[in-house]
Structures are given as C-alpha cells and as structure tokens.
Scaffold this active site. Structure first.
Site, PDB file in Angstrom:
ATOM      1  N   GLU A 174       0.833  -1.205   0.000  1.00  0.00           N
ATOM      2  CA  GLU A 174       0.000   0.000   0.000  1.00  0.00           C
ATOM      3  C   GLU A 174       0.865   1.252   0.000  1.00  0.00           C
ATOM      4  OE1 GLU A 174       0.925   1.462   2.946  1.00  0.00           O
ATOM      5  OE2 GLU A 174       1.858  -0.464   3.411  1.00  0.00           O
ATOM      6  N   GLU A 317       4.609  -0.612   1.813  1.00  0.00           N
ATOM      7  CA  GLU A 317       4.706  -0.833   0.369  1.00  0.00           C
ATOM      8  C   GLU A 317       4.506  -2.287  -0.031  1.00  0.00           C
ATOM      9  OE1 GLU A 317       8.405   0.596  -1.230  1.00  0.00           O
ATOM     10  OE2 GLU A 317       8.109   2.649  -0.539  1.00  0.00           O
TER      11      GLU A 317
END
Length: 357
Positions: A174, A317
C-alpha cells in the site's frame, strides 16, 4: 452488499484431508519429524489452500493499493499529502524499496490507484479511483458504506484477474500518507486495545508529533463510534480506501483459492477486516514479518498468525512480501526434492509418495 455476501458465502475451509496427506508425506522425508519447522507448515498450509500437494510456485505478484487519507490534514504524518502520488508514480518506475526487492526475488507488482489525490496518465497505474482520498475521520466518517463495499470488491476483482493471468501467490502492499493512523484505529477497534498502545511514529514523527497523532486517532474513534460487530461500519468510519481494497485482496484469495501474504501494519489491519467478514479467510493468509510499528504484535495476535521473520522493517509498500515469497518458494522446493526414508535406504511404513500422484 448482496453481491459481496454472495461472494463471501462461497469461501470454503482449506482442505484438511489434503493437508493431512501432505504432512504425512513430509513426515516420511529423510529427516527427524518436524525438524524443518515452519518450512514444513508452509507447504502443508499451501496444499490445503490449493487442494493438492503443492509442487511449485509459478508466478508471484504484489498488489499495491494507493490512496490518500483525509486525516493527513490533521497533522498525523511528517509527509505532505503529495507524497502519496509521488511514490505511486515511483512504483511503476521500479525505484522504491518493494520494487528493488521484487526485482531480486523475481516477482511482479500491480499498482492500483484506488483513491489518490491526483490523475495519473501512466497506463501501468491501474485506475480504480473511488474518489480523491477519504474524508478526515477526526470530523466524521472517512467514507460511505457504499464506498467501503466498492473498495472491497475492487480488491476481490484484482485477485480474480491475477489468478486468470496465472499468478498463484499474491502479496499485499500500500501507499497512503496517514494510513498508519487509520490502521491503528482499525486494529484498536477489533482488538479492544487502547489506540495509544498501537499508534506509532509511522514515517518518522517527533515525540510531540506522536502524542498529537495518538490524540487524533483516539478522537476519530470517539467521534465515529465504529461498531466492531459490523466490519463495513468500521472500515467506512475509520478506514481508508487502501485498507478496504486490501481487505478485498485477502477475501479474493479465499474466494479463488490463492494464498495471500501480509506485509506489515496496514495490510495486517486489512487482513483483520477480511477475517472479521469471513473467519475462513485467515486459512489463506501468510504473515511475512513482524513490523517494527508497535501495533504489529497486537495485529498478529488478533489474526492468530505467526510472522515468518522479524527484521525491524516498517517501510510498508509490501516490502516484506518478496522476502516471504523467497521463504515460501524455498520451502516448496525443499519438500519436493528431499529423499524419502525409503529412497534414502531407511525403512519407513505407511509412506505414500504424493509427488507421484
């Protein structure tokens, strides 16, 4: 909601019979029973997910959900809002931490704009934008119930598309300034633990900044009063589009029988939401690492999962997923290439070589 309920009703328990057969096979390899620990457990669980003893991982992909969060305007992050868009663009350039790790571990990434405050022209960024970021949850709900459901369905659809493309192992990543605040709120609601114990410094707040962030998360929960017995209510009030989308990825894994790897704090919050929507979904999840964020241990306890490793990481991430992919692949390779006791010249009864089935 009816369509989502129909999809959730199709989730099945992992196949216990196949898991037992897989364990029996592994127990007859030329080693002391259980001596390869978690590596053995990984293969057994994968086999239960796939419905057959797993022999290889073919294609891996990390789904990175990107979205802005309204609570950012309340000063919960050291980063300006624009960083979300910048990093989203850097994902497809291949320059971020998760991209470099993905290159090393040979997995692909899927970058999804589910709510970034910018229009992108790069076709490698998949446009599933719901709107340009959520509302500030310190003032009211972050999104509507309809938006939360839409985000979940986007995640489910992404998994369906990836499975059709031949991917059989998925990770979750994300990007969204302020999303450690939304994650902390969600974990606090479902775990029942005071949010002050869960909120961390995120992207590098000062001590004063951390105190303010704790106050804003607590205020968000107090104002919105999310109902922990209604997952959509929690997501819509104190969640983010990225978290809701990842919740859908975890549910999609369970629906389409694809194992999904959790990264850190944010994807853990999404995994909790998925488990609350369907208790069977956790059977399709693997936890990669124990994030250095303080809420991570509570999230893992709520999920009932043990992380594979702890390296003090807190990048987000999806950066823990490539490393977990490597561990998973090494487990599969090892269990399928070791000699059995019989092959090693050691007599062992009740052995079934399921590699030949």
């Amino acid at each position: 909601m009816d369509e989502l309920k129909k999809l959730l009703s199709g989730i099945e328990e992992v196949n216990r019979e196949v898991m037992n057969n897989s364990k029996n096979y592994i127990d007859h390899l030329s080693k002391p029973i259980g001596s390869l620990g978690v590596l053995e457990e990984i293969v057994v669980k994968l086999s239960g997910i796939k419905g057959e003893h797993i022999k290889e991982i073919k294609k891996k992909n990390i789904v990175i959900m990107c979205a802005d969060n309204g609570i950012q305007e309340s000063g919960v992050s050291s980063c300006p809002r624009e960083v979300t868009a910048t990093v989203t663009e850097n994902f497809v350039k291949g320059t971020t931490g998760v991209c470099i790790l993905s290159r090393y571990y040979n997995n692909d990434t899927t970058v999804v704009d589910i709510g970034v405050d910018k229009e992108f022209t790069d076709p490698r960024i998949i446009n599933r934008k719901i709107r340009y970021g959520t509302s500030n949850m310190t003032k009211g709900p972050a999104m509507t119930r309809e938006e939360a459901i839409k985000a979940i369905k986007i995640g489910i659809d992404i998994v369906k598309e990836l499975k059709n493309q031949g991917y059989d192992l998925i990770g979750t990543g994300e990007m969204g300034v302020g999303n450690t605040a939304t994650s902390a709120a969600i974990i606090s609601v479902f775990s029942g633990i005071d949010s002050d114990l869960i909120v961390g410094k995120g992207s590098g707040l000062t001590d004063d900044g951390l105190s303010h962030k704790k106050a804003m998360v607590k205020k968000s929960i107090e104002i919105n009063k999310p109902n922990k017995n209604d997952v959509i209510d929690v997501l819509s009030k104190v969640g983010g589009f990225d978290i809701a989308g990842l919740c859908g990825v975890f549910l999609g894994g369970a629906i389409y029988k694809v194992p999904v790897v959790i990264d850190g704090l944010i994807s853990s919050a999404a995994a909790i939401c998925a488990k609350e929507l369907s208790s069977k979904a956790s059977g399709y999840m693997f936890a990669s690492h124990l994030s250095a964020e303080p809420g991570a241990q509570y999230a893992m306890k709520t999920l009932g999962l043990e992380p594979m490793f702890s390296l003090g990481m807190r990048l987000g991430e999806g950066s823990g997923c490539p490393i977990a992919f490597g561990i998973i692949e090494s487990a599969v390779f090892t269990m399928n290439n070791m000699d059995s006791f019989n092959e090693a010249g050691i007599d062992k009864k009740d052995y079934i070589d399921i590699r030949k089935q």
